[in-house]
Motif scaffolding. Structure first.
Motif, PDB file in Angstrom:
ATOM      1  N   MET A   1      -3.702  17.636 -20.901  1.00  0.00           N
ATOM      2  CA  MET A   1      -4.071  16.066 -20.406  1.00  0.00           C
ATOM      3  C   MET A   1      -2.896  15.684 -19.466  1.00  0.00           C
ATOM      4  O   MET A   1      -3.483  14.976 -18.513  1.00  0.00           O
TER       5      MET A   1
ATOM      6  N   TYR B   1       8.882  21.177 -18.330  1.00  0.00           N
ATOM      7  CA  TYR B   1       9.702  20.944 -19.432  1.00  0.00           C
ATOM      8  C   TYR B   1       9.200  21.482 -20.774  1.00  0.00           C
ATOM      9  O   TYR B   1       9.789  22.083 -21.640  1.00  0.00           O
ATOM     10  N   GLU B   2       7.970  21.080 -21.011  1.00  0.00           N
ATOM     11  CA  GLU B   2       7.210  21.777 -22.321  1.00  0.00           C
ATOM     12  C   GLU B   2       7.162  22.969 -22.286  1.00  0.00           C
ATOM     13  O   GLU B   2       7.546  23.810 -23.562  1.00  0.00           O
TER      14      GLU B   2
ATOM     15  N   TRP C   1      -6.729  12.264  -5.597  1.00  0.00           N
ATOM     16  CA  TRP C   1      -6.670  10.954  -5.125  1.00  0.00           C
ATOM     17  C   TRP C   1      -5.727  10.590  -3.696  1.00  0.00           C
ATOM     18  O   TRP C   1      -6.461  10.189  -2.800  1.00  0.00           O
TER      19      TRP C   1
ATOM     20  N   ASP D   1      -5.661  14.571 -10.774  1.00  0.00           N
ATOM     21  CA  ASP D   1      -6.292  13.503 -10.554  1.00  0.00           C
ATOM     22  C   ASP D   1      -5.502  12.554  -9.324  1.00  0.00           C
ATOM     23  O   ASP D   1      -5.943  12.147  -8.552  1.00  0.00           O
TER      24      ASP D   1
ATOM     25  N   GLU E   1      -4.287  17.166 -16.178  1.00  0.00           N
ATOM     26  CA  GLU E   1      -5.308  16.260 -15.798  1.00  0.00           C
ATOM     27  C   GLU E   1      -4.851  15.151 -14.572  1.00  0.00           C
ATOM     28  O   GLU E   1      -5.311  14.708 -13.834  1.00  0.00           O
ATOM     29  N   GLN E   2      -3.861  14.324 -15.345  1.00  0.00           N
ATOM     30  CA  GLN E   2      -3.297  13.235 -14.816  1.00  0.00           C
ATOM     31  C   GLN E   2      -2.869  13.788 -13.194  1.00  0.00           C
ATOM     32  O   GLN E   2      -2.742  13.097 -12.381  1.00  0.00           O
TER      33      GLN E   2
ATOM     34  N   GLY F   1       3.897   5.075  -5.680  1.00  0.00           N
ATOM     35  CA  GLY F   1       3.755   5.347  -7.162  1.00  0.00           C
ATOM     36  C   GLY F   1       3.012   5.878  -8.019  1.00  0.00           C
ATOM     37  O   GLY F   1       3.280   6.612  -8.806  1.00  0.00           O
ATOM     38  N   ILE F   2       1.656   6.263  -7.049  1.00  0.00           N
ATOM     39  CA  ILE F   2       0.838   7.256  -7.890  1.00  0.00           C
ATOM     40  C   ILE F   2       1.340   8.904  -7.570  1.00  0.00           C
ATOM     41  O   ILE F   2       1.269   9.494  -8.629  1.00  0.00           O
TER      42      ILE F   2
ATOM     43  N   TRP G   1      -1.814  18.515 -25.233  1.00  0.00           N
ATOM     44  CA  TRP G   1      -0.920  17.734 -24.400  1.00  0.00           C
ATOM     45  C   TRP G   1      -0.713  18.024 -23.085  1.00  0.00           C
ATOM     46  O   TRP G   1      -0.838  17.480 -22.210  1.00  0.00           O
TER      47      TRP G   1
ATOM     48  N   LYS H   1       0.940  -0.975   0.024  1.00  0.00           N
ATOM     49  CA  LYS H   1       0.017   0.138  -0.069  1.00  0.00           C
ATOM     50  C   LYS H   1       0.983   1.198   0.137  1.00  0.00           C
ATOM     51  O   LYS H   1       0.598   2.267  -0.599  1.00  0.00           O
TER      52      LYS H   1
ATOM     53  N   GLN I   1       4.039   1.513  -1.224  1.00  0.00           N
ATOM     54  CA  GLN I   1       4.490   1.773  -2.570  1.00  0.00           C
ATOM     55  C   GLN I   1       3.506   2.206  -3.559  1.00  0.00           C
ATOM     56  O   GLN I   1       3.814   2.814  -4.720  1.00  0.00           O
ATOM     57  N   ASN I   2       2.372   1.734  -3.482  1.00  0.00           N
ATOM     58  CA  ASN I   2       1.328   1.997  -4.498  1.00  0.00           C
ATOM     59  C   ASN I   2       0.770   3.421  -4.242  1.00  0.00           C
ATOM     60  O   ASN I   2       0.922   4.164  -5.359  1.00  0.00           O
TER      61      ASN I   2
ATOM     62  N   ALA J   1       3.853   9.326 -10.550  1.00  0.00           N
ATOM     63  CA  ALA J   1       3.133   9.300 -11.615  1.00  0.00           C
ATOM     64  C   ALA J   1       2.574  11.045 -11.882  1.00  0.00           C
ATOM     65  O   ALA J   1       2.707  11.708 -12.713  1.00  0.00           O
TER      66      ALA J   1
ATOM     67  N   TYR K   1       2.298  22.434 -26.827  1.00  0.00           N
ATOM     68  CA  TYR K   1       1.049  21.756 -27.517  1.00  0.00           C
ATOM     69  C   TYR K   1       0.095  21.770 -26.496  1.00  0.00           C
ATOM     70  O   TYR K   1       0.182  20.930 -25.641  1.00  0.00           O
TER      71      TYR K   1
END
Lengths: 250, 250
Positions: free
Chosen positions: A162, A145-146, A173, A169, A165-166, A131-132, A159, A125, A127-128, A135, A156
């Motif tokens: 998107m 960087y963009e 969470w 999110d 949003e990640q 991990g999120i 991109w 748990k 590590q999970n 990400a 762009y």
């Protein structure tokens, strides 16, 4: 923060450290081990390793290097993909990727201080959660960087939208998993450290974007841990070098 | 490959599997555990998990999902950052990030089959190799995304060139660590599996770029393992959906 103010906070901070079950390096320093952490506190991945080293009381040097500019060539000779952090062990072995370094440091943890247990559902748990969090911050870095490593006419927006949003999110969470600034019970684990470091990095780089996420639990966790010794001793260096300043875009 | 040819290869493959110390799922299937792997074999991160599940003989279902198009919304409800792979455990718990999933699966490995030892320098070295392989493939994916998810006038060559250098440096370094298709001794570890899966993915997406790297050891390792049951049973699905075909750019 001025050094006067820093000094003034010392006692309060040490008291607070023990209140949250977060011992300082001074209390637990291990024998003669002398590792070298290569990276910069402005990298949240380096910073979570540095904080873990201090939490475990592992004596170490830090060599301040970023994967930008002149030091990149030097970095490539050690880590072919030129990323930080890198941990150099006593015998000259190099360990790369913060998750791999943490996995190793956990094996050196003084009894009772281990931030990720060696087995069981709690390990998975933690590590999970990490991990999120990783990400989420990876996507934030993609957007930084963009905007900073290409001319504006090459940006762009679909991109970056998107990626945003990640990031949002992921952080929302994580925020929802927190209960009174902890993911489980009352103890600090690697999940709290990683979430706090990554959230602080995000806030520093894109304050208004983070504000819109309404992550009050993450913010409270971050404010609490930023007052402890391992966090105060690893404050990001600020702009990473000559003119390259990632962030502050909203 | 046609199903006739596939069938024809069965016996030779099984013989070869045991030759390289790589048992098949059939030989070691565990009791009633029934996990669900969510992802697609076209994702090298999903594929290395699927191969590990088969190597350990862990019974599982696969739900084919990619983080693109219509399935993305569904994926976000399970993993807030909408990434694959995800492992759903018997009790409904979701584990994300392939490295975290592998860490868990290792605890279920039948005696003698464990691909990463639970402690010691070998663990650190395997994880380090996997970390560098992951960084190399991440940069490859960045370039694939650059060319496939934005209009050509938004592509920024200095950026893709930098990513390509990191990818090539990572793979060339891995190649140099191999001795007769192994990183250590004669046994297959997670490092060989990850390196072979990631290299195969790179070759499939950018054949000429990979050819220029002269990674003959990686290529030989890949060719060997692609003939074993766990690899043959997890062949990438090809184009991931309606018109989105990552890769084949040189």
């Amino acid at each position: 923060m001025s050094s006067a103010k820093r000094l003034k906070n010392q006692q309060a901070r040490e008291q607070r450290s023990s209140m949250v079950g977060f011992r300082t390096a001074q209390q637990t320093r291990l024998g003669e081990a002398h590792m070298k952490l290569i990276g910069a506190y402005s990298s949240p991945y380096t910073r979570r390793v540095a904080i873990t080293l201090r939490h475990y009381g592992i004596a170490h040097d830090i060599k301040k290097v970023t994967p930008f500019g002149d030091t990149k060539a030097w970095l490539r000779r050690i880590n072919p993909v030129a990323k930080i952090p890198i941990l150099e062990l006593d015998d000259g072995e190099f360990v790369t990727e913060s998750q791999v370094i943490l996995d190793y440091l956990d094996t050196l943890a003084p009894k009772g201080l281990r931030l990720t247990p060696s087995t069981g559902p709690q390990r998975r748990k933690i590590q999970n959660l990490c991990g999120i969090a990783s990400a989420a911050v990876d996507k934030l870095v993609s957007v930084l960087y963009e905007f900073h490593f290409r001319p504006i006419d090459k940006v762009y927006k679909p991109w970056t939208k998107m990626c945003d949003e990640q990031t949002a999110d992921g952080f929302k969470w994580l925020n929802a998993q927190l209960n009174d600034r902890r993911f489980f019970g009352s103890q600090i684990t690697q999940a709290e450290i990683t979430a706090a470091v990554f959230w602080q990095f995000a806030v520093e780089k894109r304050a208004r974007f983070c504000e819109r996420m309404n992550c009050s639990q993450l913010q409270a966790l971050s404010e609490e841990l930023e007052q402890t010794e391992p966090f105060l001793a690893t404050m990001p260096e600020g702009p990473i070098r000559d003119g390259i300043t990632l962030g502050t875009r909203d």
